[in-house]
Design an enzyme around this catalytic site. Structure first.
Site, PDB file in Angstrom:
ATOM      1  N   SER A 194      -6.130  -3.638   1.803  1.00  0.00           N
ATOM      2  CA  SER A 194      -6.453  -3.161   0.450  1.00  0.00           C
ATOM      3  C   SER A 194      -6.996  -4.251  -0.465  1.00  0.00           C
ATOM      4  O   SER A 194      -6.835  -4.200  -1.673  1.00  0.00           O
ATOM      5  CB  SER A 194      -5.228  -2.508  -0.200  1.00  0.00           C
ATOM      6  OG  SER A 194      -5.027  -1.236   0.363  1.00  0.00           O
TER       7      SER A 194
ATOM      8  N   ARG B 278     -10.971   3.260  11.288  1.00  0.00           N
ATOM      9  CA  ARG B 278     -12.175   2.954  10.498  1.00  0.00           C
ATOM     10  C   ARG B 278     -12.553   1.497  10.723  1.00  0.00           C
ATOM     11  O   ARG B 278     -11.710   0.610  10.543  1.00  0.00           O
ATOM     12  CB  ARG B 278     -11.863   3.165   9.017  1.00  0.00           C
ATOM     13  CG  ARG B 278     -12.898   3.958   8.259  1.00  0.00           C
ATOM     14  CD  ARG B 278     -12.592   3.884   6.778  1.00  0.00           C
ATOM     15  NE  ARG B 278     -12.661   2.522   6.335  1.00  0.00           N
ATOM     16  CZ  ARG B 278     -11.797   1.947   5.490  1.00  0.00           C
ATOM     17  NH1 ARG B 278     -10.814   2.619   4.969  1.00  0.00           N
ATOM     18  NH2 ARG B 278     -11.946   0.687   5.153  1.00  0.00           N
TER      19      ARG B 278
ATOM     20  N   GLU C 244     -13.401  -5.930  10.055  1.00  0.00           N
ATOM     21  CA  GLU C 244     -12.003  -5.615  10.405  1.00  0.00           C
ATOM     22  C   GLU C 244     -11.916  -4.145  10.819  1.00  0.00           C
ATOM     23  O   GLU C 244     -12.804  -3.350  10.522  1.00  0.00           O
ATOM     24  CB  GLU C 244     -11.075  -5.842   9.216  1.00  0.00           C
ATOM     25  CG  GLU C 244     -11.403  -4.981   8.013  1.00  0.00           C
ATOM     26  CD  GLU C 244     -10.176  -4.554   7.209  1.00  0.00           C
ATOM     27  OE1 GLU C 244      -9.031  -4.740   7.674  1.00  0.00           O
ATOM     28  OE2 GLU C 244     -10.371  -3.988   6.125  1.00  0.00           O
TER      29      GLU C 244
ATOM     30  N   GLY D 186      -7.036   5.218   5.018  1.00  0.00           N
ATOM     31  CA  GLY D 186      -6.679   6.117   3.921  1.00  0.00           C
ATOM     32  C   GLY D 186      -7.109   7.548   4.215  1.00  0.00           C
ATOM     33  O   GLY D 186      -8.171   7.791   4.780  1.00  0.00           O
TER      34      GLY D 186
ATOM     35  N   ASP E 154     -14.757  -1.647   9.527  1.00  0.00           N
ATOM     36  CA  ASP E 154     -15.513  -2.151   8.372  1.00  0.00           C
ATOM     37  C   ASP E 154     -16.559  -3.173   8.817  1.00  0.00           C
ATOM     38  O   ASP E 154     -16.264  -4.047   9.640  1.00  0.00           O
ATOM     39  CB  ASP E 154     -14.577  -2.842   7.369  1.00  0.00           C
ATOM     40  CG  ASP E 154     -13.669  -1.869   6.627  1.00  0.00           C
ATOM     41  OD1 ASP E 154     -13.870  -0.648   6.755  1.00  0.00           O
ATOM     42  OD2 ASP E 154     -12.760  -2.354   5.913  1.00  0.00           O
TER      43      ASP E 154
ATOM     44  N   GLU F  16       0.821  -1.222   0.000  1.00  0.00           N
ATOM     45  CA  GLU F  16       0.000   0.000   0.000  1.00  0.00           C
ATOM     46  C   GLU F  16       0.852   1.269   0.000  1.00  0.00           C
ATOM     47  O   GLU F  16       0.368   2.354   0.324  1.00  0.00           O
ATOM     48  CB  GLU F  16      -0.936  -0.023   1.219  1.00  0.00           C
ATOM     49  CG  GLU F  16      -1.946  -1.149   1.140  1.00  0.00           C
ATOM     50  CD  GLU F  16      -2.610  -1.424   2.474  1.00  0.00           C
ATOM     51  OE1 GLU F  16      -3.723  -0.925   2.676  1.00  0.00           O
ATOM     52  OE2 GLU F  16      -2.034  -2.126   3.314  1.00  0.00           O
TER      53      GLU F  16
ATOM     54  N   ASN G  78      -9.305  -0.724  10.629  1.00  0.00           N
ATOM     55  CA  ASN G  78      -8.137  -0.150   9.958  1.00  0.00           C
ATOM     56  C   ASN G  78      -7.594   0.931  10.880  1.00  0.00           C
ATOM     57  O   ASN G  78      -8.246   1.945  11.097  1.00  0.00           O
ATOM     58  CB  ASN G  78      -8.562   0.456   8.613  1.00  0.00           C
ATOM     59  CG  ASN G  78      -9.170  -0.600   7.707  1.00  0.00           C
ATOM     60  OD1 ASN G  78      -8.459  -1.408   7.119  1.00  0.00           O
ATOM     61  ND2 ASN G  78     -10.495  -0.639   7.622  1.00  0.00           N
TER      62      ASN G  78
ATOM     63  N   TYR H 278      -9.276   1.654  -5.718  1.00  0.00           N
ATOM     64  CA  TYR H 278      -8.299   2.649  -6.172  1.00  0.00           C
ATOM     65  C   TYR H 278      -8.363   3.023  -7.645  1.00  0.00           C
ATOM     66  O   TYR H 278      -7.820   4.049  -8.032  1.00  0.00           O
ATOM     67  CB  TYR H 278      -6.880   2.161  -5.848  1.00  0.00           C
ATOM     68  CG  TYR H 278      -6.699   1.867  -4.377  1.00  0.00           C
ATOM     69  CD1 TYR H 278      -6.891   2.868  -3.423  1.00  0.00           C
ATOM     70  CD2 TYR H 278      -6.359   0.597  -3.937  1.00  0.00           C
ATOM     71  CE1 TYR H 278      -6.747   2.600  -2.075  1.00  0.00           C
ATOM     72  CE2 TYR H 278      -6.208   0.324  -2.584  1.00  0.00           C
ATOM     73  CZ  TYR H 278      -6.411   1.323  -1.659  1.00  0.00           C
ATOM     74  OH  TYR H 278      -6.270   1.065  -0.326  1.00  0.00           O
TER      75      TYR H 278
HETATM   76  N1  LIG Z   1     -16.960 -12.344   4.879  1.00  0.00           N
HETATM   77  C1  LIG Z   1     -17.117 -11.568   3.809  1.00  0.00           C
HETATM   78  N2  LIG Z   1     -18.296 -11.570   3.124  1.00  0.00           N
HETATM   79  C2  LIG Z   1     -18.479 -10.772   2.026  1.00  0.00           C
HETATM   80  N3  LIG Z   1     -17.520  -9.962   1.537  1.00  0.00           N
HETATM   81  C3  LIG Z   1     -16.335  -9.912   2.166  1.00  0.00           C
HETATM   82  C4  LIG Z   1     -16.060 -10.703   3.343  1.00  0.00           C
HETATM   83  N4  LIG Z   1     -14.801 -10.467   3.730  1.00  0.00           N
HETATM   84  C5  LIG Z   1     -14.293  -9.563   2.859  1.00  0.00           C
HETATM   85  N5  LIG Z   1     -15.208  -9.226   1.911  1.00  0.00           N
HETATM   86  C6  LIG Z   1     -15.015  -8.274   0.807  1.00  0.00           C
HETATM   87  O1  LIG Z   1     -13.611  -8.070   0.616  1.00  0.00           O
HETATM   88  C7  LIG Z   1     -13.237  -6.715   0.946  1.00  0.00           C
HETATM   89  C8  LIG Z   1     -11.884  -6.695   1.653  1.00  0.00           C
HETATM   90  O2  LIG Z   1     -11.954  -7.456   2.830  1.00  0.00           O
HETATM   91  P1  LIG Z   1     -11.495  -6.908   4.244  1.00  0.00           P
HETATM   92  O3  LIG Z   1     -11.729  -8.002   5.230  1.00  0.00           O
HETATM   93  O4  LIG Z   1     -12.133  -5.606   4.556  1.00  0.00           O
HETATM   94  O5  LIG Z   1      -9.919  -6.765   4.058  1.00  0.00           O
HETATM   95  P2  LIG Z   1      -8.980  -5.556   3.571  1.00  0.00           P
HETATM   96  O6  LIG Z   1      -9.843  -4.356   3.296  1.00  0.00           O
HETATM   97  O7  LIG Z   1      -8.059  -5.351   4.721  1.00  0.00           O
HETATM   98  O8  LIG Z   1      -8.272  -6.103   2.384  1.00  0.00           O
HETATM   99  C9  LIG Z   1     -14.376  -6.200   1.804  1.00  0.00           C
HETATM  100  O9  LIG Z   1     -14.430  -4.792   1.719  1.00  0.00           O
HETATM  101  C10 LIG Z   1     -15.576  -6.902   1.181  1.00  0.00           C
HETATM  102  O10 LIG Z   1     -15.991  -6.268  -0.032  1.00  0.00           O
HETATM  103 MG   LIG Z   2     -11.402  -3.571   4.534  1.00  0.00          MG
END
Ligand SMILES: Nc1ncnc2c1ncn2[C@@H]1O[C@H](COP(=O)(O)OP(=O)(O)O)[C@@H](O)[C@H]1O
Ligand SMILES: [Mg+2]
Length: 316
Positions: free
Chosen positions: A158, A265, A280, A286, A267, A18, A282, A225
């Site tokens: 990301s 943040r 998760e 960003g 999520d 990132e 953050n 992005y």
């Molecule tokens: N359990 C889940 N069910 C549905 N979509 C998911 C799930 N986990 C992740 N995602 C999708 O993948 C994206 C990235 O996952 P995330 O866990 O937020 O990790 P990061 O943002 O740190 O890469 C999420 O914003 C979502 O769109």
């Molecule tokens: Mg995320």
């Protein structure tokens, strides 16, 4: 604000995937602080530049590093040991926040906020299953979580290495993609279908909700992005009561993870019946002109400059 001993520096760049995003966040933060009358320098961080960095004897650090040593607690530990005040969460909160699996365990243990079901496997073990063609091992995971499911690295950001698995035949490749590093943990996670939401939390208080409507199957790197058709709604389209409930959940999450310092943040995903699940946190979100936290802050009546000043003032 300028009476701090030594100069203020925005730490940007870093060694993670990132890096480019961080360069962008850091430059935006530096520009915003200057706009508020605060003198700042920027320093392009790489672990091998540690000595050069410490030699500059900065008085205060704004951490704008995403992923890697700048978000996993190592830079925070260095600054703590060097006695230099810095923005954001403390070392252990950064380390916990970087690990999605650990974060979910803490949130599950300390709050009533739901988290999606998951199965965790160390990268080495998961790759062994793939290389030995023992994909029968995935059957128990499939029967526990169902398909579609999400496969992702526990310690990356990301959306790097995240796959939406829509048939069992995709699992081997998804696992390989999730093994970003050798010491990764692979997360097989229950797929939550419905709404994608995020909450900005400033010094422990939720500022508001942003709903994300990606045009891709999920909110991947491209949607984050590159694409300009991802829709962002602040407040969400799900009603004031829902947003209020989500803000309360985000504050509980932030408290349980000791993320009440600076801006973070959280999520979430919500299913079609509007049941939210924590995904998760953050700890260094960003901060570019089109990032989510500044959008939410603006909706809450706070300009980007004011937000950066508020975070910087909390440096200790
Ligand atoms: N359990 C889940 N069910 C549905 N979509 C998911 C799930 N986990 C992740 N995602 C999708 O993948 C994206 C990235 O996952 P995330 O866990 O937020 O990790 P990061 O943002 O740190 O890469 C999420 O914003 C979502 O769109
Ligand atoms: Mg995320």
């Amino acid at each position: 604000m300028n009476d701090v001993q030594g100069k203020t520096v925005v730490l940007l760049g870093g060694e993670s995937a990132e890096r480019e995003v961080s360069l962008n966040s850091g430059r935006c933060i530096a520009e915003a602080l200057r706009g508020e009358g605060i003198e700042v320098e920027t320093f392009d961080w790489l672990p091998e530049r540690m000595e050069a960095f410490l030699g500059r004897k900065y008085g205060r650090v704004y951490i704008a590093l995403h992923g890697g040593s700048g978000e996993d607690g190592r830079v925070q530990s260095m600054l703590s040991l060097a006695g230099i005040p810095y923005t954001g969460v403390r070392p252990s909160a950064a380390a916990n926040g970087m690990d999605k699996h650990l974060s979910k365990i803490i949130v599950r243990g300390m709050t009533d906020v739901p988290v999606p079901e998951a199965v965790i496997m160390p990268a080495r073990e998961a790759l062994k299953v793939v290389s030995e063609g023992a994909s029968g091992r995935w059957n128990t995971i499939v029967s526990k979580l169902g398909i579609p499911m999400i496969v992702k690295p526990a310690r990356n950001g990301s959306s790097v290495g995240v796959t939406l698995v829509t048939e069992a035949g995709m699992l081997d490749k998804a696992v390989r993609d999730a093994c970003v590093t050798e010491d990764e943990l692979v997360m097989f996670e229950q797929y939550v279908s419905g709404y994608e939401l995020t909450v900005a939390v400033l010094n422990g208080r939720a500022l508001g909700v942003c709903q994300i409507i990606p045009k891709n199957a999920f909110y991947d790197w491209d949607a984050k992005y590159n694409r300009d058709d991802t829709e962002y709604l602040t407040p969400s389209s799900l009603g004031e009561a829902f947003d209020r409930r989500l803000c309360e959940m985000a504050e509980k999450v932030a408290r349980s993870l000791s993320c009440t310092h600076g801006v973070v943040r959280a999520d979430f995903l919500a299913d079609r019946s509007l049941n939210p699940y924590f995904l998760e946190i953050n700890t260094v979100p960003g901060m570019t002109s089109h990032s989510l936290v500044p959008k939410i802050a603006l909706q809450a009546g706070m300009t980007f400059g004011q937000l950066c000043v508020e975070v910087l003032q909390g440096a200790e």
